[in-house]
Design a protein around this motif. Sequence first.
Motif, mmCIF file in Angstrom:
data_model
loop_
_atom_site.group_PDB
_atom_site.id
_atom_site.type_symbol
_atom_site.label_atom_id
_atom_site.label_comp_id
_atom_site.label_asym_id
_atom_site.label_seq_id
_atom_site.Cartn_x
_atom_site.Cartn_y
_atom_site.Cartn_z
ATOM 1 N N PHE A 25 15.175 -8.731 -28.625
ATOM 2 C CA PHE A 25 14.860 -9.523 -27.439
ATOM 3 C C PHE A 25 14.388 -8.660 -26.266
ATOM 4 O O PHE A 25 13.581 -9.115 -25.451
ATOM 5 C CB PHE A 25 16.074 -10.364 -27.033
ATOM 6 C CG PHE A 25 16.230 -11.614 -27.844
ATOM 7 C CD1 PHE A 25 15.403 -12.707 -27.632
ATOM 8 C CD2 PHE A 25 17.188 -11.700 -28.844
ATOM 9 C CE1 PHE A 25 15.535 -13.860 -28.404
ATOM 10 C CE2 PHE A 25 17.324 -12.845 -29.606
ATOM 11 C CZ PHE A 25 16.492 -13.937 -29.383
ATOM 12 N N LEU A 26 14.872 -7.427 -26.145
ATOM 13 C CA LEU A 26 14.320 -6.544 -25.113
ATOM 14 C C LEU A 26 12.859 -6.224 -25.404
ATOM 15 O O LEU A 26 12.010 -6.197 -24.490
ATOM 16 C CB LEU A 26 15.143 -5.251 -25.047
ATOM 17 C CG LEU A 26 16.523 -5.348 -24.390
ATOM 18 C CD1 LEU A 26 17.207 -3.993 -24.431
ATOM 19 C CD2 LEU A 26 16.407 -5.845 -22.957
ATOM 20 N N LEU A 75 15.246 -16.556 -23.589
ATOM 21 C CA LEU A 75 15.300 -15.472 -22.612
ATOM 22 C C LEU A 75 15.518 -16.007 -21.201
ATOM 23 O O LEU A 75 16.201 -15.373 -20.382
ATOM 24 C CB LEU A 75 14.004 -14.652 -22.670
ATOM 25 C CG LEU A 75 13.844 -13.715 -23.882
ATOM 26 C CD1 LEU A 75 12.437 -13.142 -23.931
ATOM 27 C CD2 LEU A 75 14.865 -12.595 -23.838
ATOM 28 N N ASP A 76 14.941 -17.170 -20.917
ATOM 29 C CA ASP A 76 15.059 -17.722 -19.566
ATOM 30 C C ASP A 76 16.440 -18.300 -19.283
ATOM 31 O O ASP A 76 16.903 -18.248 -18.130
ATOM 32 C CB ASP A 76 13.992 -18.807 -19.354
ATOM 33 C CG ASP A 76 12.584 -18.218 -19.365
ATOM 34 O OD1 ASP A 76 12.462 -16.992 -19.131
ATOM 35 O OD2 ASP A 76 11.625 -18.967 -19.627
ATOM 36 N N SER A 77 17.112 -18.834 -20.288
ATOM 37 C CA SER A 77 18.341 -19.583 -20.001
ATOM 38 C C SER A 77 19.567 -19.119 -20.778
ATOM 39 O O SER A 77 20.674 -19.169 -20.243
ATOM 40 C CB SER A 77 18.116 -21.080 -20.297
ATOM 41 O OG SER A 77 17.807 -21.272 -21.671
ATOM 42 N N GLY A 78 19.414 -18.674 -21.993
ATOM 43 C CA GLY A 78 20.578 -18.446 -22.832
ATOM 44 C C GLY A 78 20.890 -17.003 -23.172
ATOM 45 O O GLY A 78 21.962 -16.722 -23.724
ATOM 46 N N PHE A 79 20.018 -16.058 -22.861
ATOM 47 C CA PHE A 79 20.226 -14.673 -23.288
ATOM 48 C C PHE A 79 21.436 -14.054 -22.591
ATOM 49 O O PHE A 79 22.346 -13.530 -23.242
ATOM 50 C CB PHE A 79 18.960 -13.853 -23.016
ATOM 51 C CG PHE A 79 19.076 -12.415 -23.435
ATOM 52 C CD1 PHE A 79 18.843 -12.038 -24.740
ATOM 53 C CD2 PHE A 79 19.438 -11.439 -22.524
ATOM 54 C CE1 PHE A 79 18.959 -10.711 -25.134
ATOM 55 C CE2 PHE A 79 19.567 -10.111 -22.903
ATOM 56 C CZ PHE A 79 19.315 -9.760 -24.217
ATOM 57 N N ASN A 80 21.445 -14.089 -21.266
ATOM 58 C CA ASN A 80 22.543 -13.451 -20.524
ATOM 59 C C ASN A 80 23.911 -14.042 -20.848
ATOM 60 O O ASN A 80 24.858 -13.292 -21.133
ATOM 61 C CB ASN A 80 22.264 -13.527 -19.018
ATOM 62 C CG ASN A 80 21.238 -12.502 -18.571
ATOM 63 O OD1 ASN A 80 21.017 -11.506 -19.239
ATOM 64 N ND2 ASN A 80 20.595 -12.767 -17.445
ATOM 65 N N ALA A 94 19.587 -8.857 -17.694
ATOM 66 C CA ALA A 94 20.497 -7.975 -16.963
ATOM 67 C C ALA A 94 21.842 -7.808 -17.652
ATOM 68 O O ALA A 94 22.553 -6.832 -17.396
ATOM 69 C CB ALA A 94 20.705 -8.504 -15.543
ATOM 70 N N ALA A 95 22.211 -8.746 -18.530
ATOM 71 C CA ALA A 95 23.527 -8.672 -19.174
ATOM 72 C C ALA A 95 23.658 -7.479 -20.099
ATOM 73 O O ALA A 95 24.787 -7.057 -20.399
ATOM 74 C CB ALA A 95 23.797 -9.969 -19.943
ATOM 75 N N SER A 135 23.329 -21.472 -23.559
ATOM 76 C CA SER A 135 23.315 -21.482 -22.098
ATOM 77 C C SER A 135 24.671 -21.842 -21.507
ATOM 78 O O SER A 135 24.944 -21.509 -20.350
ATOM 79 C CB SER A 135 22.253 -22.453 -21.594
ATOM 80 O OG SER A 135 22.529 -23.766 -22.070
ATOM 81 N N ASN A 136 25.527 -22.515 -22.271
ATOM 82 C CA ASN A 136 26.863 -22.893 -21.796
ATOM 83 C C ASN A 136 27.959 -22.039 -22.414
ATOM 84 O O ASN A 136 29.134 -22.421 -22.351
ATOM 85 C CB ASN A 136 27.133 -24.368 -22.124
ATOM 86 C CG ASN A 136 26.254 -25.303 -21.324
ATOM 87 O OD1 ASN A 136 26.532 -25.624 -20.178
ATOM 88 N ND2 ASN A 136 25.155 -25.730 -21.944
ATOM 89 N N MET A 137 27.583 -20.920 -22.976
ATOM 90 C CA MET A 137 28.571 -20.065 -23.620
ATOM 91 C C MET A 137 29.487 -19.430 -22.561
ATOM 92 O O MET A 137 29.012 -18.963 -21.519
ATOM 93 C CB MET A 137 27.861 -18.973 -24.433
ATOM 94 C CG MET A 137 28.782 -18.142 -25.279
ATOM 95 S SD MET A 137 29.726 -19.141 -26.459
ATOM 96 C CE MET A 137 28.391 -19.855 -27.418
#
Length: 1164
Positions: free
Chosen positions: A412-413, A375-380, A441-442, A230-232
């Motif tokens: 993940f999709l 998916l909620d925090s770290g995927f994008n 969306a990323a 999430s902090n990437m």
Amino acid sequence: MEAADMAVDIVHPEVRAHINSLVSALGGFSADDDGKYVLGDSATEVLRDIKKWIRFYDEKTNRMDVARCLAEANLVEGDLLHILAAWPVNATDNKFKARAALACFEILVPLTWPLERDIEQMTTNHHRHLPVLQLAQLGYKRAIINYDAAQILHTAVRVALPSMALSRGDRTARDEGIIKLVLLFLRNVAMISPPPGVEYEGDESQISRSALIDAFSFQDILITILTIASNMGEDFNQEGVILMEIIFHLVKRVDVAKLFMEEKQLSKAKGNELMAMMNKEAAMHRPYNRKAPSRHNRWGTMIWVDRGDGKMSTVTGQDALLDTATRQQKMDKSKVFRPPRRPTRAEMEPKDLGPPVTLNARAREQLKGFVEEFLDSGFNPLFLHIRKKLDEQKDYIFEYHSRQFFYLVTWFLEAERARKKATRDKKSHTPADVGDFNLVAAVLNQEMFITLNRAMAESMDNKRWQELCSTMRCFTQILLTVQEMFESGNEEDQEIAENMLSRIFYEEETHDRVANIAKNYKEQGFEYLDACTELTHTYLRVLEAYSKQNVDMQVRSRRRVRKKKKAAKAVGEEEENPVDEPDESENDEADAERTSRERKFDFSRFANRFIPQTVVDTFVSFTKYYQDLDESQLKRAHRYFYRVAFKQDMSVMLFRVDIVQLFYSMIKGEAPLDSHNSTFKEWEELVKQILRKCIRKIEERPQLIIEMLFSKINATAHYLEFGHEKQTLSTTQARPGAELEFRHIVERDQQIAIAVGVLLDKNLAHHIKWVKDQLSNAMDERTAWEKTDQAIASIEPSEITESSAEEAAPTKEPPPVSVRPDDDARRKAMFKNPHLRLLMRLAGFERLAPSLDETPESSWIIPSRLSSENLQDTLDLISRAEFDPPTFEDGASAQDQLRRKTAPRKKAVFDDDDDDDGIDDDDDILFPAGGPTARKAADGFLDRPKKTRRRRRRSDAEPLTEEQLEEKERARREREKAMARRFKSELFVHASDDESGDEERWAEFYANEERIRQKQKVVAQSVPVLSDMNKPSKASEKRKAERLDSDESDNDDDLLHFTQASGSSRVIGKGGVGRDEDDDDSGDSSGAEGTSTPLSSDAHVSSTSSAKRRRVSREPSPPGPTVSGDVDEIMGDADDEDIPVPKPTQRRRPRARAGFVLESSDEE
């Protein structure tokens, strides 16, 4: 005995002794302290020495001896794990133990580093140590994740926490190294798995995926992964790639559909799988039981099979009595000849994926929770960061990272879509703070599409099939996700989805790539085959739906056009259009570039690209696994065959023996498709309809029986399907080669020498030989014709009257000789090679129909006007130039003597030419200023405009305003219009035009002309009496008659009669002296003596509109006799008429023909 032990030991004794001493000095269990592990006095130095041995011995020499000794010394389980356990959670500030723990992980990372089998780089030591080290790593993993005394994974995170707590700008290189070290340790633990072909003796449940996920969840590793992901991009940079590898080894080969199922759904799904497996087993036993051996099989059986033509074959075994097919199969197996086997390909299944994974309930819930939170925090943040690193191609990015990236995007999709489906099934529509599809969306933006297309193109070009397989699956999931967005009820999502689909389908290159992927399958394995067919099926389905909703869909296609010529040479050349580089018009396909243009998309036309036999073979190969395919895969193949047979009306592509046999085997064969399968009815109906069409088509076209043995090209398939060949229209027309001209004026022999020299310089001597052969053949044919014509003329009667000669037909011309190219390459060169065309033009070759546009099939001829002597001269010039090529000054080549002929430029049409400014260039200008001027192409440089010097404008001069500029432009156009009005072109104005309406004046003029003609007739009748002394020869009379016959006079009969009777070829002047017509140029004095007053004025000498006057002034005419007395009489009579008399000075001598003084009398 010691020698035998030394021979068995594969590690050097000194190395083993050093390693064993270091392990002993590290520490041990103390009897005084209740058996606890106690560190040695120099434990940190010992750990540092072990690390140095691994780095400088194993890694430098690539031997693996130290790792083998450490595994046999039980360093990990006996020492390192105990040292890590000695650092409790409440003693975090103990720096000594923290340094010892860090040193332990510096040893654990290389010991757990993944081992790969590279056949090209493996040595003898690798083959000896690799199986042992792989089993040792499995023991390391089991000991680490199942260690009861301490949480080893959690301890690793504690080592990195001080460095992770610092901001990114405050971290040192050592902090970054510690974080990477810990993440690499977690990656290694997650990556270790039982290798194929190596049997693990321990309990595999202790090292399974479920045990790994449970350990990661219990020791807070999953939370650490979520925090870093999430902090990437903000607090972490290079750690993203390692984090992606950890996630990859956690979720690979996990069934997404089962992950988001409830317990009841999961149990029902497992029950259905068990039933399907049992039905499959029963289906496998059914054909075997049909031919199962009985108690009579102990008796041997031998039968004779009559193959026809008196040939017999022997077959043994009772199964030969069952049916004909079995007997034929046994006969085939008994053949001595065996076709050569192809070399086995490398295993196409992804090496880093392994077999499918089954999770227990606890691990499934833990992984499900982690996936939802990720998916909620770290995927994008994570995948956006990794995609940028892949595009930048950093040094720490390897080839397999791209494959893992696309696999995780796919996984993940699919997980996101499965989660949404599970949410809809629960009917719990809770409002979310973020949009439904914003969480992924990323990977749905334009940058992701560019990265994906580039990866697909590179993997196809480099034949990296595993990477291509991952990109195909990623593309498929992106299409499915965007389609789900498009079908959702949210207007914002629908608008975004439509925008994404338009971008995906806008590039024709994407359409071409998908079609080529389906065509290029050649035994790449089932995994590739499954991904290929899935992408084709999904792409066609989504594109068809989108094209129906967007009727005016546009695609950007790329077409090949000719490159523009580069700039001219700067040094030494001032020509207007020089040729700077050799003309390569013959290779226009190579000299081309790709430019873009838009065109309307036609889905039916695009779907036809999936009809060729190669694509059909791909789906046939996929369908051969019908017994192992699930319902979605069978449905995919069914939809494709239905599209080919019925939607595209090309069922003939399926009419091949092996395809028909496959369809029959699926329904009525020995191992048919399971009748309980939901797609069995659909397949049964499809096969029935296809076989019906096949039978009807055979009745219509019996030749299909032969074609069923072979694959079909598109043309053959179209003919068999529709009964006629496919009509195609060519949209582009090829242009002939550039027309060349000579830079300087040279004679014809030098021109031919230059053309021959250019062809010799380009190693095209075969073109010269072909031209010579054509000239030789034409010369032989022309010589034969001339001899035949002379023979025919010699046997005709020589007594031909002059009147019959006048009425005789014109002289026959020889027929033109056709120029025939000897092959297609020559025909192409005749059309595209400018140097060959130049030589042909110099040799006299012409096109048969020059008024039509030239094509490669245009016919060339040698015209009739070229005699055999002309052809012989040309052939001699070419032969002389071939054996003695021309040379030029300053080392110039023959190519430098040529240049491209300047093409006429067309005036550009601009939008501002039609402005309503009150100026009309065509007003009052009825005729153009004149026609084109005939000139030689080689004289073009003489008319080149001189260089003009522009007068530099003074810097202090005021610029003109727009009103002043418009006024100057209007004045310039008025001057041009006034000048154009003064011209009356010769193309439209002639001397015979009636420019006056005064009929009486013209009647008087014609009457005067008639009186003069009558008087001239009287004079002509009296001339033969005076000219008997100088009778011309018969040939002279004939020549005079022919020349007079060609004149368009008003009274040809009288002139011809007088010419036949006259006997003098001289003009009799006033003094009676005969004077040749050629004496006209002798001087003005002689002209004054010849006549005193002409019949009419010769002032109108420049008029060329009358045919009669043109021929008199241009062609030399045979002179006729005249008499001075008669001339004076004529002059006297003419003086009575109103005929204008010219000035006496510079009087031109009148021309006389057959007693007439010929002058222009039309001037008024």
